[in-house]
Design a protein around this motif. Structure first.
Motif, PDB file in Angstrom:
ATOM      1  N   ALA A 131      29.889  36.001  53.822  1.00 40.70           N
ATOM      2  CA  ALA A 131      30.004  36.325  52.628  1.00 40.70           C
ATOM      3  C   ALA A 131      28.833  37.889  52.981  1.00 40.70           C
ATOM      4  O   ALA A 131      28.225  37.610  53.757  1.00 40.70           O
ATOM      5  CB  ALA A 131      29.039  35.659  52.088  1.00 40.70           C
ATOM      6  N   THR A 132      29.649  38.620  51.960  1.00 38.41           N
ATOM      7  CA  THR A 132      28.461  39.981  52.061  1.00 38.41           C
ATOM      8  C   THR A 132      28.072  40.377  50.404  1.00 38.41           C
ATOM      9  O   THR A 132      29.230  41.391  50.051  1.00 38.41           O
ATOM     10  CB  THR A 132      29.185  41.122  53.040  1.00 38.41           C
ATOM     11  OG1 THR A 132      30.767  41.346  52.252  1.00 38.41           O
ATOM     12  CG2 THR A 132      29.358  40.830  54.564  1.00 38.41           C
ATOM     13  N   PRO A 133      27.404  39.818  50.332  1.00 37.27           N
ATOM     14  CA  PRO A 133      27.446  39.622  49.045  1.00 37.27           C
ATOM     15  C   PRO A 133      26.532  41.473  48.337  1.00 37.27           C
ATOM     16  O   PRO A 133      26.812  41.272  46.718  1.00 37.27           O
ATOM     17  CB  PRO A 133      26.880  38.524  47.431  1.00 37.27           C
ATOM     18  CG  PRO A 133      26.711  37.706  49.304  1.00 37.27           C
ATOM     19  CD  PRO A 133      26.815  38.654  50.725  1.00 37.27           C
ATOM     20  N   ASP A 134      26.532  42.274  49.071  1.00 37.59           N
ATOM     21  CA  ASP A 134      26.429  43.071  48.568  1.00 37.59           C
ATOM     22  C   ASP A 134      27.062  44.555  48.743  1.00 37.59           C
ATOM     23  O   ASP A 134      27.051  45.596  48.585  1.00 37.59           O
ATOM     24  CB  ASP A 134      25.150  43.641  49.891  1.00 37.59           C
ATOM     25  CG  ASP A 134      25.623  43.919  51.215  1.00 37.59           C
ATOM     26  OD1 ASP A 134      26.804  43.143  51.219  1.00 37.59           O
ATOM     27  OD2 ASP A 134      25.018  44.595  52.254  1.00 37.59           O
ATOM     28  N   THR A 135      28.593  44.055  49.178  1.00 41.86           N
ATOM     29  CA  THR A 135      29.751  44.735  48.940  1.00 41.86           C
ATOM     30  C   THR A 135      30.771  44.791  47.703  1.00 41.86           C
ATOM     31  O   THR A 135      30.769  46.009  47.224  1.00 41.86           O
ATOM     32  CB  THR A 135      30.253  44.639  50.090  1.00 41.86           C
ATOM     33  OG1 THR A 135      30.860  43.410  50.300  1.00 41.86           O
ATOM     34  CG2 THR A 135      30.015  45.175  51.531  1.00 41.86           C
ATOM     35  N   THR A 136      30.843  43.286  47.196  1.00 37.72           N
ATOM     36  CA  THR A 136      31.946  43.294  46.682  1.00 37.72           C
ATOM     37  C   THR A 136      31.161  42.089  45.709  1.00 37.72           C
ATOM     38  O   THR A 136      30.352  41.058  46.634  1.00 37.72           O
ATOM     39  CB  THR A 136      33.588  43.111  47.091  1.00 37.72           C
ATOM     40  OG1 THR A 136      33.326  42.806  47.572  1.00 37.72           O
ATOM     41  CG2 THR A 136      34.252  44.605  46.873  1.00 37.72           C
ATOM     42  N   SER A 137      32.191  41.366  44.563  1.00 37.99           N
ATOM     43  CA  SER A 137      31.862  40.927  43.133  1.00 37.99           C
ATOM     44  C   SER A 137      31.616  38.814  44.928  1.00 37.99           C
ATOM     45  O   SER A 137      33.472  39.248  45.674  1.00 37.99           O
ATOM     46  CB  SER A 137      32.136  40.703  42.177  1.00 37.99           C
ATOM     47  OG  SER A 137      34.173  40.038  42.169  1.00 37.99           O
ATOM     48  N   GLY A 138      31.564  38.204  43.756  1.00 37.90           N
ATOM     49  CA  GLY A 138      31.913  36.707  44.423  1.00 37.90           C
ATOM     50  C   GLY A 138      32.970  36.331  44.307  1.00 37.90           C
ATOM     51  O   GLY A 138      33.826  35.203  45.793  1.00 37.90           O
ATOM     52  N   ALA A 139      33.996  36.937  43.702  1.00 33.10           N
ATOM     53  CA  ALA A 139      34.659  36.589  42.962  1.00 33.10           C
ATOM     54  C   ALA A 139      36.025  37.568  43.881  1.00 33.10           C
ATOM     55  O   ALA A 139      36.862  36.801  43.949  1.00 33.10           O
ATOM     56  CB  ALA A 139      35.494  36.553  41.440  1.00 33.10           C
ATOM     57  N   THR A 140      35.909  38.436  43.947  1.00 35.72           N
ATOM     58  CA  THR A 140      36.744  39.554  45.194  1.00 35.72           C
ATOM     59  C   THR A 140      37.237  38.687  46.076  1.00 35.72           C
ATOM     60  O   THR A 140      37.855  38.769  46.771  1.00 35.72           O
ATOM     61  CB  THR A 140      36.627  40.922  44.616  1.00 35.72           C
ATOM     62  OG1 THR A 140      36.278  40.992  43.458  1.00 35.72           O
ATOM     63  CG2 THR A 140      37.170  41.733  45.382  1.00 35.72           C
ATOM     64  N   GLN A 141      36.148  38.334  47.307  1.00 32.64           N
ATOM     65  CA  GLN A 141      35.817  37.609  48.389  1.00 32.64           C
ATOM     66  C   GLN A 141      36.257  36.593  48.303  1.00 32.64           C
ATOM     67  O   GLN A 141      36.727  36.556  49.456  1.00 32.64           O
ATOM     68  CB  GLN A 141      34.435  38.722  48.514  1.00 32.64           C
ATOM     69  CG  GLN A 141      33.653  39.151  49.008  1.00 32.64           C
ATOM     70  CD  GLN A 141      32.712  39.633  49.272  1.00 32.64           C
ATOM     71  OE1 GLN A 141      32.239  38.367  50.699  1.00 32.64           O
ATOM     72  NE2 GLN A 141      31.253  40.242  49.318  1.00 32.64           N
ATOM     73  N   ALA A 142      36.569  35.828  47.054  1.00 30.56           N
ATOM     74  CA  ALA A 142      36.727  34.670  47.311  1.00 30.56           C
ATOM     75  C   ALA A 142      38.692  34.776  46.915  1.00 30.56           C
ATOM     76  O   ALA A 142      38.823  34.404  48.082  1.00 30.56           O
ATOM     77  CB  ALA A 142      36.745  33.579  45.915  1.00 30.56           C
ATOM     78  N   ASN A 143      38.967  35.569  46.732  1.00 30.49           N
ATOM     79  CA  ASN A 143      40.311  36.010  46.625  1.00 30.49           C
ATOM     80  C   ASN A 143      40.778  36.372  47.968  1.00 30.49           C
ATOM     81  O   ASN A 143      41.522  35.785  48.046  1.00 30.49           O
ATOM     82  CB  ASN A 143      40.291  36.803  45.059  1.00 30.49           C
ATOM     83  CG  ASN A 143      40.999  36.235  43.808  1.00 30.49           C
ATOM     84  OD1 ASN A 143      41.382  34.629  43.661  1.00 30.49           O
ATOM     85  ND2 ASN A 143      39.899  36.863  42.365  1.00 30.49           N
ATOM     86  N   TYR A 144      40.298  37.381  48.168  1.00 30.19           N
ATOM     87  CA  TYR A 144      40.772  37.962  49.140  1.00 30.19           C
ATOM     88  C   TYR A 144      40.493  37.137  50.247  1.00 30.19           C
ATOM     89  O   TYR A 144      41.387  37.319  51.439  1.00 30.19           O
ATOM     90  CB  TYR A 144      39.109  39.302  50.092  1.00 30.19           C
ATOM     91  CG  TYR A 144      39.694  39.752  51.416  1.00 30.19           C
ATOM     92  CD1 TYR A 144      40.487  40.693  51.182  1.00 30.19           C
ATOM     93  CD2 TYR A 144      38.782  39.483  52.274  1.00 30.19           C
ATOM     94  CE1 TYR A 144      40.976  41.397  52.141  1.00 30.19           C
ATOM     95  CE2 TYR A 144      39.323  40.147  53.688  1.00 30.19           C
ATOM     96  CZ  TYR A 144      40.096  41.436  53.742  1.00 30.19           C
ATOM     97  OH  TYR A 144      40.132  42.108  54.575  1.00 30.19           O
ATOM     98  N   PHE A 145      39.795  35.924  51.084  1.00 32.40           N
ATOM     99  CA  PHE A 145      39.489  34.929  51.500  1.00 32.40           C
ATOM    100  C   PHE A 145      41.110  33.764  51.405  1.00 32.40           C
ATOM    101  O   PHE A 145      42.137  33.842  52.304  1.00 32.40           O
ATOM    102  CB  PHE A 145      38.241  34.075  51.335  1.00 32.40           C
ATOM    103  CG  PHE A 145      38.194  32.811  52.008  1.00 32.40           C
ATOM    104  CD1 PHE A 145      38.695  32.843  53.418  1.00 32.40           C
ATOM    105  CD2 PHE A 145      37.468  31.871  51.369  1.00 32.40           C
ATOM    106  CE1 PHE A 145      37.871  31.859  54.655  1.00 32.40           C
ATOM    107  CE2 PHE A 145      37.634  30.861  52.641  1.00 32.40           C
ATOM    108  CZ  PHE A 145      38.011  30.611  53.592  1.00 32.40           C
TER     109      PHE A 145
END
Length: 272
Positions: free
Chosen positions: A127-141
């Motif tokens: 996780a890099t919470p300073d770059t994009t939202s949690g939802a955006t990163q979960a979808n990317y994952f």
């Protein structure tokens, strides 16, 4: 005959020396952290644990109620899965993604290779919470290897949330903002996969950066990081750990872990 002015050279020398000292002071004043910051995408589980929590003696040999596992990233390259299997490693997690800008180029060899030798495997997201939202990163994952299937061999995805290797430890977020970011990731992951993600963290980071929030413990299994003979104090809410990363210097690959249960419990987590 020209007159020699003894005082005309010294001020010039002093002036030049002053300029050199000023330039040197500017060079020395430039922080070294920029050069020491790793490249984006190079983060991996536990990279800040030793620096922040230190290391201690390895735990004693695991008993029959614990199951050995490993976690890998691009740092390990092509992994000798058959060697690990023969040594007693029965489960593995592979780094799939980081932020929304990185996918592990060794993911296929690592994720499929562990499965092919018989291991129960899963994927994790740094996780890099300073770059994009949690939802955006979960979808990317989920879109890049972090999904889940009910095949009895696939563990739920893991959220690796720990010290920021690229800047401020808590990614510039307050405790409440960090909790909101994590919740955003977890809720989105569950909506996409039907599974509650595993949370990988260290107690000291969790205390500092979430205010020791205990609200995820009821649903999300804890993967604790501590390089010592025992796990020590767990984050708030969790009465026990599901997995424990106990060393970064194990055989064949560095990061070794213990599942807090026999192999049938690993299977149970895979099956949901």
């Amino acid at each position: 005959m020209p007159v020699h002015r003894s005082g005309s050279v010294r001020p010039r020398h002093l002036f030049l020396a002053g300029l050199l000292l000023a330039a040197l002071s500017l060079v020395l004043a430039v922080p070294a952290t920029a050069a020491d910051t790793p490249a984006r995408g190079s983060a991996h589980m536990g990279m800040g644990v030793a620096a922040h929590d230190g290391t201690g003696a390895l735990p004693s040999s695991a008993d029959a109620t614990q199951t050995e596992g490993v976690d890998v990233s691009s740092h390990q390259g092509n992994v000798a899965w058959s060697t690990l299997w023969s040594s007693g490693v029965k489960w593995a997690y592979t780094k799939a993604t980081e932020g929304t800008y990185y996918t592990n180029p060794y993911f296929a060899q690592q994720y499929n290779g562990s499965y092919n030798v018989g291991m129960i495997r899963g994927a994790y997201h740094f996780a890099t919470p300073d770059t994009t939202s949690g939802a955006t990163q979960a979808n990317y994952f989920v879109d890049h290897g972090g999904g889940w299937s009910r095949d009895g061999k696939t563990l739920p995805g893991a959220l690796d949330i720990e010290w920021n290797p690229y800047g401020a430890a808590c990614y510039g977020k307050s405790a409440s903002a960090m909790v909101s970011w994590i919740a955003d990731f977890l809720n989105t992951y569950k909506a996409r996969t039907g599974r509650d993600a595993v949370i990988y963290t260290a107690t000291s980071w969790w205390t500092d950066c979430t205010g020791n929030y205990g609200g995820f413990a009821a649903n999300n299994p804890l993967w604790i990081a501590r390089y010592a003979s025992s796990v020590g104090t767990l984050p708030a809410g969790w009465g026990y750990y599901t997995m424990w990363q106990y060393t970064s210097s194990g055989p064949t690959v560095g990061d070794h872990n213990r599942f807090n249960g026999a192999l049938d419990r690993v299977v149970a987590l895979a099956n949901g």
